[in-house]
Write an enzyme that holds these catalytic residues in place. Structure first.
Site, PDB file in Angstrom:
ATOM      1  CG  HIS A  55      -1.985  -1.046   1.192  1.00  0.00           C
ATOM      2  ND1 HIS A  55      -3.286  -0.850   0.796  1.00  0.00           N
ATOM      3  CD2 HIS A  55      -1.911  -2.358   1.553  1.00  0.00           C
ATOM      4  CE1 HIS A  55      -3.972  -1.968   0.908  1.00  0.00           C
ATOM      5  NE2 HIS A  55      -3.164  -2.906   1.365  1.00  0.00           N
ATOM      6  CG  ASN A 128      -8.054  -3.924   1.108  1.00  0.00           C
ATOM      7  OD1 ASN A 128      -7.320  -2.959   1.300  1.00  0.00           O
ATOM      8  ND2 ASN A 128      -7.599  -5.154   1.038  1.00  0.00           N
ATOM      9  CE1 TYR A 338      -1.901  -4.684   9.036  1.00  0.00           C
ATOM     10  CE2 TYR A 338      -1.997  -2.494   8.098  1.00  0.00           C
ATOM     11  CZ  TYR A 338      -2.269  -3.841   8.017  1.00  0.00           C
ATOM     12  OH  TYR A 338      -2.896  -4.344   6.910  1.00  0.00           O
TER      13      TYR A 338
HETATM   14  C1  HEM Z   1      -1.975 -10.915   7.574  1.00  0.00           C
HETATM   15  C2  HEM Z   1      -2.294 -10.154   6.583  1.00  0.00           C
HETATM   16  C3  HEM Z   1      -1.758  -8.760   6.423  1.00  0.00           C
HETATM   17  C4  HEM Z   1      -0.565  -8.231   6.802  1.00  0.00           C
HETATM   18  C5  HEM Z   1       0.565  -8.930   7.538  1.00  0.00           C
HETATM   19  C6  HEM Z   1      -0.559  -6.852   6.383  1.00  0.00           C
HETATM   20  C7  HEM Z   1       0.495  -5.993   6.572  1.00  0.00           C
HETATM   21  C8  HEM Z   1       0.503  -4.672   6.197  1.00  0.00           C
HETATM   22  C9  HEM Z   1       1.599  -3.776   6.396  1.00  0.00           C
HETATM   23  C10 HEM Z   1       2.927  -4.153   7.011  1.00  0.00           C
HETATM   24  C11 HEM Z   1       1.227  -2.564   5.921  1.00  0.00           C
HETATM   25  C12 HEM Z   1       2.039  -1.275   5.911  1.00  0.00           C
HETATM   26  C13 HEM Z   1       1.585  -0.413   7.066  1.00  0.00           C
HETATM   27  C14 HEM Z   1       2.399   0.833   7.240  1.00  0.00           C
HETATM   28  O1  HEM Z   1       3.553   0.884   6.786  1.00  0.00           O
HETATM   29  O2  HEM Z   1       1.891   1.776   7.883  1.00  0.00           O
HETATM   30  C15 HEM Z   1      -0.110  -2.692   5.438  1.00  0.00           C
HETATM   31  C16 HEM Z   1      -0.856  -1.673   4.903  1.00  0.00           C
HETATM   32  C17 HEM Z   1      -2.198  -1.779   4.643  1.00  0.00           C
HETATM   33  N1  HEM Z   1      -2.964  -2.912   4.699  1.00  0.00           N
HETATM   34 FE1  HEM Z   1      -2.378  -4.717   5.242  1.00  0.00          FE
HETATM   35  N2  HEM Z   1      -1.738  -6.570   5.767  1.00  0.00           N
HETATM   36  C18 HEM Z   1      -2.504  -7.700   5.765  1.00  0.00           C
HETATM   37  C19 HEM Z   1      -3.757  -7.847   5.261  1.00  0.00           C
HETATM   38  C20 HEM Z   1      -4.586  -6.822   4.939  1.00  0.00           C
HETATM   39  C21 HEM Z   1      -5.991  -6.914   4.711  1.00  0.00           C
HETATM   40  C22 HEM Z   1      -6.811  -8.209   4.794  1.00  0.00           C
HETATM   41  C23 HEM Z   1      -6.444  -5.665   4.451  1.00  0.00           C
HETATM   42  C24 HEM Z   1      -7.815  -5.183   4.172  1.00  0.00           C
HETATM   43  C25 HEM Z   1      -8.900  -5.786   4.612  1.00  0.00           C
HETATM   44  C26 HEM Z   1      -5.301  -4.771   4.502  1.00  0.00           C
HETATM   45  C27 HEM Z   1      -5.342  -3.414   4.304  1.00  0.00           C
HETATM   46  C28 HEM Z   1      -4.252  -2.586   4.381  1.00  0.00           C
HETATM   47  C29 HEM Z   1      -4.322  -1.168   4.089  1.00  0.00           C
HETATM   48  C30 HEM Z   1      -5.547  -0.366   3.681  1.00  0.00           C
HETATM   49  C31 HEM Z   1      -3.036  -0.666   4.257  1.00  0.00           C
HETATM   50  C32 HEM Z   1      -2.588   0.773   4.038  1.00  0.00           C
HETATM   51  C33 HEM Z   1      -2.769   1.567   5.311  1.00  0.00           C
HETATM   52  C34 HEM Z   1      -2.392   3.012   5.056  1.00  0.00           C
HETATM   53  O3  HEM Z   1      -3.066   3.637   4.220  1.00  0.00           O
HETATM   54  O4  HEM Z   1      -1.423   3.491   5.668  1.00  0.00           O
HETATM   55  N3  HEM Z   1      -4.193  -5.504   4.801  1.00  0.00           N
HETATM   56  N4  HEM Z   1      -0.527  -3.986   5.593  1.00  0.00           N
END
Ligand code: HEM
Length: 506
Positions: A55, A128, A338
């Site tokens: 993202h 999402n 996160y």
């Molecule tokens: C185990 C599964 C998942 C892991 C380990 C994971 C991990 C991460 C990580 C490490 C980030 C970066 C966060 C940052 O640097 O601030 C991120 C961003 C994000 N993830 Fe996930 N994610 C997973 C599943 C999901 C799922 C299922 C969704 C939605 C339902 C999702 C939605 C998002 C969104 C929207 C962001 C961006 C947040 C922002 O705008 O700063 N992720 N994710």
């Protein structure tokens, strides 16, 4: 702004010259004593921070959330507690797989991350634009993401990798069917829905718990790009979604979403036809109708992108009293990931940054020090227990309800519910589509799958679509053969069109 218009060093002293460095004589070498030059270069050298590991590309805005219906029988969360109550919010939209500088128009889920600045602390809902996800266990997430990102050798996204992972992960069939369908490329961030995707827990004032799912329905209407439109628009303006959001808010056209929830009584979870904690599945809206909660309005652009959007940290573990996690194995992994990545990406004190700290209350605990600490608790004690009456005290009340658990520890397979398998909801989704939508779906899949070089991957992947629906699988097989033939330069009668890497990868 500096009211005197003075250019200063970082320590506030006036800068004599910002255009010519100090030298030994007119043509001599540059002097160490030119502190401003050295400071300016050193700062520039350190401007970049790590981008989000996923993202990375995104856009954000501020706004407010207003409660329009009484939901207090399901949650005691104060910001949802009374009709008419308004709470400030920050949202960040994003694409998933590619880098900060990539195009907005790729076929990819869109992030829909919200921070509610509530009086009981910040509540982050990090969802999402899709109600489901590709996998159902956090242990698969790093591999899944690797298969979508640049290949370690070719350094481009490889259709072989993405489709290989998919062909070995049948649970992704539902999300792939969604992603390659018409909603796979939204026309803008304003024209898409948002979802919490996971199941969450709501707890009312009496301590009674419910399982819920969040739906943000766009009031702008759903509008999407076809693959061809996305390719054209992205080629002309890769910042399309970003500028659309920025300009619409500047024009005073404030995008709005209606928040609805599905509510499942806890006692029904065990016997529901699908495992209600499996994020690859939706709950039928007939079984659990959507109930209005409130309206989200975005009405203010960030004043500075880096400070307020790049440094924003959304963390699914940030709950407030009355809201909690479910045992969804993906969500449980996210509760760790996160905060961990943000401590790396932004530093241990990122929670003190103006965009991330609570706005409607104050953080108060015994955490101290670390790089770039700003407010360090003054003379207050940094240990507990202590004998200071005005020092922070625990509430002795859990934020959310406990779960009763039976069984053995171990790496268990998911418990099957009566209608559970990896394909049933993908098949339902396919059968819901009208004939032109089915054709576009097959066209998009074939564009990607047809570019895969190993036939065994294609066969396994096609097998998943066949298991979802025999007609779906047969059409994918035919269309893939046509793409393969056209890639070999053979004359083909079935025109399935060109695809992009993004199409191939989702
Ligand atoms: C185990 C599964 C998942 C892991 C380990 C994971 C991990 C991460 C990580 C490490 C980030 C970066 C966060 C940052 O640097 O601030 C991120 C961003 C994000 N993830 Fe996930 N994610 C997973 C599943 C999901 C799922 C299922 C969704 C939605 C339902 C999702 C939605 C998002 C969104 C929207 C962001 C961006 C947040 C922002 O705008 O700063 N992720 N994710």
């Amino acid at each position: 702004m500096n009211p005197t218009n003075r250019l200063t060093t970082e320590s506030g002293a006036p800068v004599e010259d910002n255009q010519r460095s100090q030298t030994a004589g007119a043509n001599g070498p540059v002097l160490m004593q030119d502190h401003h030059l050295i400071e300016k270069l050193a700062r520039f050298d350190r401007e970049r921070i790590p981008e989000r590991v996923v993202h990375a590309r995104g856009s954000g805005a501020f706004g407010s959330f207003e409660v329009t219906a009484d939901v207090s029988k399901w949650t005691r969360a104060k910001f949802l507690g009374q009709v008419g109550k308004k709470t400030d919010v920050l949202i960040r939209f994003s694409t998933v797989a590619l880098e900060l500088g990539s195009a907005d128009t790729v076929r990819d889920p869109r992030g829909f991350a919200l921070k509610f600045y509530t009086q009981e602390g910040n509540y982050d809902l990090v969802g999402n634009n899709t109600p489901i996800f590709f996998i159902r266990d956090a242990i698969k997430f790093p591999d899944f993401i690797h298969s979508q990102k640049r290949d370690p050798w070719s350094h481009v996204q490889e259709p072989d990798n993405a489709w290989d992972f998919f062909s070995n992960s049948p649970e992704a069939t539902h999300q792939f069917t969604w992603l390659f369908g018409d909603r796979g490329i939204p026309r803008s961030y304003r024209h898409m829905d948002g979802f919490g995707s996971h199941t969450f827990q709501w707890v009312n004032a009496g301590g009674e718990a419910f399982w819920i799912k969040y739906h943000f329905k766009t009031r702008q209407g759903i509008e999407c790009f076809t693959a061809e439109e996305a390719q054209r628009v992205g080629g002309e303006n890769p910042n399309h979604h970003h500028l659309d959001l920025l300009h619409s808010i500047e024009r005073g056209e404030f995008p709005k979403w209606t928040l609805q929830v599905q509510v499942m009584p806890v006692a029904e979870a065990q016997h529901y036809r699908f495992n209600p904690f499996d994020v690859t599945k939706v709950w039928s809206h007939k079984d659990y109708p959507k109930i209005d909660v409130g309206v989200l309005t975005l009405n203010r652009n960030p004043g500075n992108y880096f400070a307020e959007i790049e440094q924003a940290a959304f963390n699914p573990a940030n709950f407030v009293p009355g809201i909690g996690p479910s045992p969804d194995k993906m969500l449980q992994g996210r509760l760790f990931s996160y905060g961990d990545t943000q401590r790396y990406r932004l530093g241990i004190n990122h929670t003190q940054l103006p965009v991330n700290c609570p706005h409607a209350t104050k953080a108060a605990n015994y955490g101290r020090d670390g790089a770039m600490r700003h407010d360090n608790g003054g003379r207050g004690p940094n240990y507990e227990p202590n004998s200071f009456g005005d020092a922070p005290k625990q509430s002795n009340r859990p934020l959310y309800a406990p779960l009763e658990i039976h069984g053995w520890t171990g790496s268990h397979a998911w418990t099957k519910h009566p209608d559970d398998n990896d394909f049933v909801q993908a098949g339902d989704l396919y059968r819901l589509m009208d004939e032109p939508a089915k054709r576009r779906l097959v066209h998009s899949i074939a564009g990607g799958l047809g570019a895969v070089t190993r036939q065994e991957i294609i066969d396994r992947a096609t097998g998943h679509f066949r298991q979802a629906d025999a007609d779906f699988g047969a059409r994918v097989e035919t269309a893939v053969k046509a793409v393969q033939a056209s890639l070999k330069g053979e004359d083909v009668s079935v025109q399935v069109g060109a695809s992009t890497h993004a199409d191939a990868l989702g």
